[in-house]
Design a protein around this motif. Structure first.
Motif, PDB file in Angstrom:
ATOM      1  N   PHE A 133     -14.240  -0.478   6.582  1.00  0.00           N
ATOM      2  CA  PHE A 133     -12.829  -0.103   6.449  1.00  0.00           C
ATOM      3  C   PHE A 133     -12.731   1.033   5.425  1.00  0.00           C
ATOM      4  CE2 PHE A 133      -8.553  -0.888   4.559  1.00  0.00           C
ATOM      5  CZ  PHE A 133      -7.789  -0.838   5.721  1.00  0.00           C
ATOM      6  N   PRO A 134     -12.959   2.287   5.840  1.00  0.00           N
ATOM      7  CA  PRO A 134     -13.061   3.414   4.895  1.00  0.00           C
ATOM      8  C   PRO A 134     -11.711   3.918   4.388  1.00  0.00           C
ATOM      9  CG  PRO A 134     -13.367   4.201   7.138  1.00  0.00           C
ATOM     10  CD  PRO A 134     -13.203   2.704   7.230  1.00  0.00           C
ATOM     11  N   TYR A 135     -10.997   3.044   3.732  1.00  0.00           N
ATOM     12  CA  TYR A 135      -9.695   3.401   3.174  1.00  0.00           C
ATOM     13  C   TYR A 135      -9.675   2.995   1.693  1.00  0.00           C
ATOM     14  CZ  TYR A 135      -8.456   4.028   8.047  1.00  0.00           C
ATOM     15  OH  TYR A 135      -8.442   4.454   9.365  1.00  0.00           O
ATOM     16  N   PRO A 136     -10.241   3.852   0.834  1.00  0.00           N
ATOM     17  CA  PRO A 136     -10.400   3.478  -0.582  1.00  0.00           C
ATOM     18  C   PRO A 136      -9.089   3.286  -1.335  1.00  0.00           C
ATOM     19  CG  PRO A 136     -10.954   5.794  -0.235  1.00  0.00           C
ATOM     20  CD  PRO A 136     -10.781   5.185   1.115  1.00  0.00           C
ATOM     21  N   TRP A 137      -8.010   3.984  -0.925  1.00  0.00           N
ATOM     22  CA  TRP A 137      -6.747   3.838  -1.643  1.00  0.00           C
ATOM     23  C   TRP A 137      -6.157   2.439  -1.423  1.00  0.00           C
ATOM     24  CZ3 TRP A 137      -4.385   7.498  -4.857  1.00  0.00           C
ATOM     25  CH2 TRP A 137      -5.041   8.735  -4.929  1.00  0.00           C
ATOM     26  N   LEU A 138      -6.202   1.949  -0.196  1.00  0.00           N
ATOM     27  CA  LEU A 138      -5.709   0.594   0.055  1.00  0.00           C
ATOM     28  C   LEU A 138      -6.629  -0.443  -0.568  1.00  0.00           C
ATOM     29  CD1 LEU A 138      -3.773  -1.411   1.338  1.00  0.00           C
ATOM     30  CD2 LEU A 138      -5.137  -1.298   3.448  1.00  0.00           C
ATOM     31  N   VAL A 185      -9.529   4.343  -8.663  1.00  0.00           N
ATOM     32  CA  VAL A 185      -9.453   4.979  -7.350  1.00  0.00           C
ATOM     33  C   VAL A 185     -10.603   5.968  -7.164  1.00  0.00           C
ATOM     34  CG1 VAL A 185      -8.087   6.492  -5.871  1.00  0.00           C
ATOM     35  CG2 VAL A 185      -6.971   4.680  -7.158  1.00  0.00           C
ATOM     36  N   ALA A 186     -10.917   6.750  -8.190  1.00  0.00           N
ATOM     37  CA  ALA A 186     -11.993   7.748  -8.083  1.00  0.00           C
ATOM     38  C   ALA A 186     -13.338   7.080  -7.809  1.00  0.00           C
ATOM     39  CB  ALA A 186     -12.059   8.572  -9.369  1.00  0.00           C
ATOM     40  N   LEU A 292      -0.904  -1.289 -10.738  1.00  0.00           N
ATOM     41  CA  LEU A 292      -0.490  -1.546  -9.353  1.00  0.00           C
ATOM     42  C   LEU A 292       0.816  -0.820  -9.033  1.00  0.00           C
ATOM     43  CD1 LEU A 292      -0.816  -3.080  -6.668  1.00  0.00           C
ATOM     44  CD2 LEU A 292       0.393  -5.001  -7.735  1.00  0.00           C
ATOM     45  N   LEU A 293       1.748  -0.844  -9.976  1.00  0.00           N
ATOM     46  CA  LEU A 293       3.016  -0.139  -9.777  1.00  0.00           C
ATOM     47  C   LEU A 293       2.799   1.367  -9.683  1.00  0.00           C
ATOM     48  CD1 LEU A 293       5.346  -2.105 -12.253  1.00  0.00           C
ATOM     49  CD2 LEU A 293       5.206  -2.332  -9.755  1.00  0.00           C
ATOM     50  N   ILE A 294       1.854   1.875 -10.460  1.00  0.00           N
ATOM     51  CA  ILE A 294       1.568   3.316 -10.436  1.00  0.00           C
ATOM     52  C   ILE A 294       0.860   3.709  -9.146  1.00  0.00           C
ATOM     53  CG2 ILE A 294       0.265   5.172 -11.561  1.00  0.00           C
ATOM     54  CD1 ILE A 294       0.654   3.628 -14.213  1.00  0.00           C
ATOM     55  N   LEU A 295      -0.088   2.892  -8.697  1.00  0.00           N
ATOM     56  CA  LEU A 295      -0.952   3.259  -7.573  1.00  0.00           C
ATOM     57  C   LEU A 295      -0.280   3.109  -6.213  1.00  0.00           C
ATOM     58  CD1 LEU A 295      -3.694   4.036  -6.368  1.00  0.00           C
ATOM     59  CD2 LEU A 295      -4.403   1.631  -6.622  1.00  0.00           C
ATOM     60  N   THR A 296       0.545   2.084  -6.035  1.00  0.00           N
ATOM     61  CA  THR A 296       1.086   1.757  -4.703  1.00  0.00           C
ATOM     62  C   THR A 296       1.755   2.940  -3.990  1.00  0.00           C
ATOM     63  OG1 THR A 296       1.353  -0.559  -5.335  1.00  0.00           O
ATOM     64  CG2 THR A 296       2.610   0.218  -3.433  1.00  0.00           C
ATOM     65  N   PRO A 297       2.673   3.672  -4.631  1.00  0.00           N
ATOM     66  CA  PRO A 297       3.293   4.795  -3.911  1.00  0.00           C
ATOM     67  C   PRO A 297       2.302   5.895  -3.532  1.00  0.00           C
ATOM     68  CG  PRO A 297       3.954   4.768  -6.226  1.00  0.00           C
ATOM     69  CD  PRO A 297       3.271   3.481  -5.964  1.00  0.00           C
ATOM     70  N   PHE A 298       1.297   6.121  -4.385  1.00  0.00           N
ATOM     71  CA  PHE A 298       0.289   7.144  -4.069  1.00  0.00           C
ATOM     72  C   PHE A 298      -0.603   6.691  -2.910  1.00  0.00           C
ATOM     73  CE2 PHE A 298       1.402   8.298  -8.425  1.00  0.00           C
ATOM     74  CZ  PHE A 298       1.490   9.676  -8.342  1.00  0.00           C
ATOM     75  N   ALA A 299      -0.933   5.392  -2.871  1.00  0.00           N
ATOM     76  CA  ALA A 299      -1.756   4.875  -1.768  1.00  0.00           C
ATOM     77  C   ALA A 299      -1.025   5.017  -0.439  1.00  0.00           C
ATOM     78  CB  ALA A 299      -2.111   3.410  -2.035  1.00  0.00           C
ATOM     79  N   ILE A 300       0.279   4.728  -0.422  1.00  0.00           N
ATOM     80  CA  ILE A 300       1.064   4.873   0.805  1.00  0.00           C
ATOM     81  C   ILE A 300       1.116   6.332   1.240  1.00  0.00           C
ATOM     82  CG2 ILE A 300       3.385   4.626   1.778  1.00  0.00           C
ATOM     83  CD1 ILE A 300       3.746   2.172  -0.051  1.00  0.00           C
ATOM     84  N   ALA A 301       1.263   7.240   0.270  1.00  0.00           N
ATOM     85  CA  ALA A 301       1.342   8.664   0.593  1.00  0.00           C
ATOM     86  C   ALA A 301       0.002   9.203   1.097  1.00  0.00           C
ATOM     87  CB  ALA A 301       1.802   9.445  -0.638  1.00  0.00           C
ATOM     88  N   MET A 302      -1.105   8.740   0.530  1.00  0.00           N
ATOM     89  CA  MET A 302      -2.421   9.278   0.886  1.00  0.00           C
ATOM     90  C   MET A 302      -2.938   8.721   2.206  1.00  0.00           C
ATOM     91  SD  MET A 302      -3.287  11.513  -1.372  1.00  0.00           S
ATOM     92  CE  MET A 302      -5.032  11.689  -0.958  1.00  0.00           C
ATOM     93  N   GLU A 303      -2.643   7.465   2.525  1.00  0.00           N
ATOM     94  CA  GLU A 303      -3.195   6.850   3.739  1.00  0.00           C
ATOM     95  C   GLU A 303      -2.084   6.331   4.666  1.00  0.00           C
ATOM     96  OE1 GLU A 303      -7.431   5.463   1.654  1.00  0.00           O
ATOM     97  OE2 GLU A 303      -5.847   3.975   2.025  1.00  0.00           O
ATOM     98  N   GLY A 304      -1.300   5.411   4.200  1.00  0.00           N
ATOM     99  CA  GLY A 304      -0.157   4.959   4.977  1.00  0.00           C
ATOM    100  C   GLY A 304      -0.419   3.732   5.827  1.00  0.00           C
ATOM    101  N   PRO A 305       0.622   2.978   6.136  1.00  0.00           N
ATOM    102  CA  PRO A 305       0.496   1.721   6.883  1.00  0.00           C
ATOM    103  C   PRO A 305      -0.096   1.888   8.282  1.00  0.00           C
ATOM    104  CG  PRO A 305       2.639   1.864   5.811  1.00  0.00           C
ATOM    105  CD  PRO A 305       1.994   3.198   5.658  1.00  0.00           C
ATOM    106  N   GLN A 306       0.182   2.981   8.947  1.00  0.00           N
ATOM    107  CA  GLN A 306      -0.333   3.159  10.309  1.00  0.00           C
ATOM    108  C   GLN A 306      -1.862   3.253  10.311  1.00  0.00           C
ATOM    109  OE1 GLN A 306       1.638   6.535  12.055  1.00  0.00           O
ATOM    110  NE2 GLN A 306       3.533   5.388  12.504  1.00  0.00           N
ATOM    111  N   MET A 307      -2.407   4.031   9.400  1.00  0.00           N
ATOM    112  CA  MET A 307      -3.865   4.150   9.292  1.00  0.00           C
ATOM    113  C   MET A 307      -4.483   2.809   8.900  1.00  0.00           C
ATOM    114  SD  MET A 307      -4.190   7.864   7.378  1.00  0.00           S
ATOM    115  CE  MET A 307      -5.970   7.787   7.358  1.00  0.00           C
ATOM    116  N   TRP A 308      -3.824   2.075   8.006  1.00  0.00           N
ATOM    117  CA  TRP A 308      -4.363   0.782   7.567  1.00  0.00           C
ATOM    118  C   TRP A 308      -4.397  -0.220   8.725  1.00  0.00           C
ATOM    119  CZ3 TRP A 308      -0.609   0.693   2.797  1.00  0.00           C
ATOM    120  CH2 TRP A 308      -1.058   1.623   1.843  1.00  0.00           C
TER     121      TRP A 308
END
Length: 399
Positions: A133-138, A185-186, A292-308
């Motif tokens: 599952f190559p989605y590091p942000w999620l 994340v890095a 978690l509060l900081i990362l969540t919006p960036f994770a959605i922007a970088m990958e998104g629910p459809q890709m997940w």
């Protein structure tokens, strides 16, 4: 040092002859004196003939003194009672560490060993998840969410005491959370692109970043051997990078950014933990929630629910139900190993923390190579060994 009878000039006083009789050792209370040992055979002293001339005489307590005047004696002396010793030997001056200090060192050692073991397990499951599952942000977001949920349950059930915090605490924690989010994340991005062993070889350069940041931004100075120890660390990482079979620039830069971010996190954490009553475990729990509060919006922007959703279905089709266990395991062990590491950071300096973090990578590198059958070139292995040697020299120079 054992002490012996000595003669002291004292006018108009002497001992009676009965005072020279040997006494039972059990009835004598010793009072040590700084007087040097004087042989029994020394001339000018009236000793009891039955005592040997080779063994020292230990001074007994003052209540054994008995004075009587004898005017007819030309040279009155004052003599104390004594008993014959078995042998003459110096006092043992072994100084042992206090029990509290020794227990503290053992406690920190247990923290480090547990931290390293949990980190190995996390890295194995984390790489398995990222391969499928190559989605590091999620993946990074799920790790923080799991940890936050675990601690909220612990506080609600009174398994752990909830910390008492105020606005100033969260204000101080914010820069730590930003650095922690970037570093987390890095590192995950790096491991999604390259082998676990390569990511950790590059991340073994963290002491170099720690020294450089402390020197140029914080104004701290270090002994010359500390600076010299950075050469094998940097050289070893560079050799490992140029000889890596599956080199990827994104993976390399992710590991480097993670190094820098975690150094700032450690420095900010140590400053933030000084003077506040929040324990290391609760401190990391609050850090996870804020991250978690900081990362969540960036994770959605970088990958998104459809890709997940698409990636999740594909992973389940390839791996089966075990994939769900892998995701849960990597999230749980991530929380556990970080909690233990922060419990260690509560007791030590940021630089010592960086050293422990680097030495931990030896076990991670070796275990990942064995489990994932990672091909290793001779020069690649040499670069890793040089980098690890550099961290050892660095730790010695810091002592």
């Amino acid at each position: 040092m054992n002490t012996m009878i000595s003669s002291l000039k004292h006018s108009h006083s002497t001992f009676t002859s009965s005072d020279f009789l040997p006494r039972k050792r059990s009835a004598v209370k010793l009072q040590f004196s700084p007087l040097h040992i004087i042989p029994n055979s020394q001339k000018g002293h009236n000793f009891v003939p039955s005592l040997t001339s080779e063994k020292p005489l230990h001074i007994s307590s003052v209540e054994n003194f008995s004075l009587s005047a004898k005017p007819e004696q030309k040279k009155p002396v004052t003599v104390c009672n004594a008993y014959e010793a078995e042998r003459s030997r110096p006092l043992d001056m072994n100084i042992e560490l206090p029990d509290k200090q020794a227990a503290q060192k053992i406690k920190i050692g247990i923290y480090f060993a547990t931290w390293w073991a949990l980190n190995v397990v996390f890295n194995i499951y984390n790489k398995k998840v990222l391969n499928a599952f190559p989605y590091p942000w999620l993946t990074s977001t799920l790790s923080l969410a799991c940890g936050s949920l675990m601690m909220l349950i612990s506080w609600a059930t009174r398994v752990a005491d909830a910390p008492k915090t105020d606005f100033e605490f969260w204000k101080t924690l914010f820069p730590v959370a930003v650095a922690h989010t970037i570093g987390h994340v890095a590192a995950t991005v790096s491991m999604s692109k390259v082998a676990v062993s390569f990511t950790h070889i590059i991340k073994s350069g963290e002491p170099a970043f720690s020294v450089l940041v402390s020197r140029f931004l914080l104004g701290e100075t270090f002994p010359v051997p500390v600076y010299l120890s950075l050469a094998p660390i940097i050289g070893g990482c560079a050799l490992a990078a140029v000889t890596e079979l599956n080199f990827n620039m994104t993976g390399f830069m992710g590991a480097m950014i993670s190094n820098l971010a975690f150094v700032f996190r450690n420095i900010f954490s140590k400053k933030g933990m000084k003077g506040n009553s929040v324990s290391g475990m609760n401190y990391y729990a609050c850090l996870s929630m804020l991250s978690l509060l900081i990362l969540t919006p960036f994770a959605i922007a970088m990958e998104g629910p459809q890709m997940w959703a698409a990636g999740w279905q594909n992973a389940l089709a390839q791996i089966g139900p075990n994939f769900v266990w892998w995701v849960a395991a990597q999230s749980i062990f991530y929380q556990l190993y970080n909690q233990v590491s922060y419990m260690s950071l509560d007791q030590i300096s940021p630089l010592t923390f960086s050293i422990g973090n680097t030495m931990k990578r030896i076990s991670v590198i070796v275990s990942s190579i064995i489990i994932f059958h990672t091909p290793v070139q001779p020069f690649n292995a040499l670069g890793a060994a040089i980098a690890i040697l550099g961290t050892f020299l660095y730790s010695q120079a810091k002592q």
